[in-house]
Design a protein around this motif. Sequence first.
Motif, PDB file in Angstrom:
ATOM      1  N   UNK A  54      20.158  -4.603  18.599  1.00 21.07           N
ATOM      2  CA  UNK A  54      18.712  -4.536  18.380  1.00 21.07           C
ATOM      3  C   UNK A  54      17.972  -3.917  19.563  1.00 21.07           C
ATOM      4  N   UNK A  55      18.631  -3.833  20.699  1.00 19.36           N
ATOM      5  CA  UNK A  55      18.002  -3.194  21.855  1.00 19.36           C
ATOM      6  C   UNK A  55      17.670  -1.729  21.585  1.00 19.36           C
ATOM      7  N   UNK A  56      18.244  -1.160  20.530  1.00 18.71           N
ATOM      8  CA  UNK A  56      17.932   0.241  20.214  1.00 18.71           C
ATOM      9  C   UNK A  56      16.477   0.420  19.808  1.00 18.71           C
ATOM     10  N   UNK A  57      15.784  -0.670  19.495  1.00 21.06           N
ATOM     11  CA  UNK A  57      14.373  -0.581  19.104  1.00 21.06           C
ATOM     12  C   UNK A  57      13.413  -0.800  20.265  1.00 21.06           C
ATOM     13  N   UNK A  58      13.931  -0.974  21.472  1.00 19.84           N
ATOM     14  CA  UNK A  58      13.068  -1.234  22.628  1.00 19.84           C
ATOM     15  C   UNK A  58      12.063  -0.114  22.847  1.00 19.84           C
ATOM     16  N   UNK A  59      12.409   1.091  22.480  1.00 16.75           N
ATOM     17  CA  UNK A  59      11.501   2.219  22.655  1.00 16.75           C
ATOM     18  C   UNK A  59      10.217   2.104  21.854  1.00 16.75           C
ATOM     19  N   UNK A  60      10.211   1.256  20.832  1.00 17.74           N
ATOM     20  CA  UNK A  60       8.988   1.080  20.043  1.00 17.74           C
ATOM     21  C   UNK A  60       7.870   0.479  20.877  1.00 17.74           C
ATOM     22  N   UNK A  61       8.221  -0.363  21.838  1.00 18.10           N
ATOM     23  CA  UNK A  61       7.194  -0.906  22.726  1.00 18.10           C
ATOM     24  C   UNK A  61       6.579   0.210  23.573  1.00 18.10           C
ATOM     25  N   UNK A  62       7.408   1.140  23.997  1.00 21.27           N
ATOM     26  CA  UNK A  62       6.931   2.283  24.774  1.00 21.27           C
ATOM     27  C   UNK A  62       5.960   3.121  23.940  1.00 21.27           C
ATOM     28  N   UNK A  63       6.329   3.371  22.694  1.00 19.90           N
ATOM     29  CA  UNK A  63       5.482   4.163  21.799  1.00 19.90           C
ATOM     30  C   UNK A  63       4.164   3.447  21.526  1.00 19.90           C
ATOM     31  N   UNK A  64       4.225   2.147  21.265  1.00 21.89           N
ATOM     32  CA  UNK A  64       3.001   1.402  20.970  1.00 21.89           C
ATOM     33  C   UNK A  64       2.041   1.426  22.151  1.00 21.89           C
TER      34      UNK A  64
END
Length: 227
Positions: A54-64
Amino acid sequence: MGPNEDSVAPGLRYVRPSLPEATHHSGDGVLIPYGRRWGEDGPSPDSYSVETHLDRFAGLHVVARALINHLSVAYNVDVEDSPDTSVDLLRQPDGVAESVRVTPRRPGAAPLTFVFTRYPAVIVHAGSIHDFVFPACGCDACDETAESAADRLEMLVLAVAAGGYSERYPVGWRRWVEYALKAADGSGSESGQGDPGPIPADRLRDARIRLRAVPAAWLPWPPCKDR
């Protein structure tokens, strides 16, 4: 007024930040090509409801965070960075790490609340009665990536700011909720409707009253003229 970003100065147009790069492997050491891991036969039966890497979604925080920064400089808004703003969500998630509400200074324009979870995921409450979750599903079968989820997150946020978002409630004798999105650049659209589910009666009542004032669509956000 239709969805567009013509009112935003070219130097203030949103640009996606670089996402963290990472590779993931199965238990036997084989590289997992997320986003294209399943062939014509579809997902493996044992991949449903299984969530790995699930760490593959960490970039969503960067985008938000990049989207919040974009909204704060390109539009005339109020930004409230407080965990208390997560109450805007229709349903409270587990593991809230951060919450930011961005409210345009124009009556009839839809506010956005960004809730960051430790999943990691981003949930956005848009307008009056809709929550949008990114990723939509993190299970192995759905095979979603940070990039595909970021595409949808950016479409939602930029469409709302450009005036390409509408909501309706109640719809028909079933009293459904409904939304429609038109991408700010005209590249696509999406919509949905369904039973509101276990939303508190007072939230439904407030949404019905509020949406009477925006019968067609939420208005575009006012651009920040001082930037």
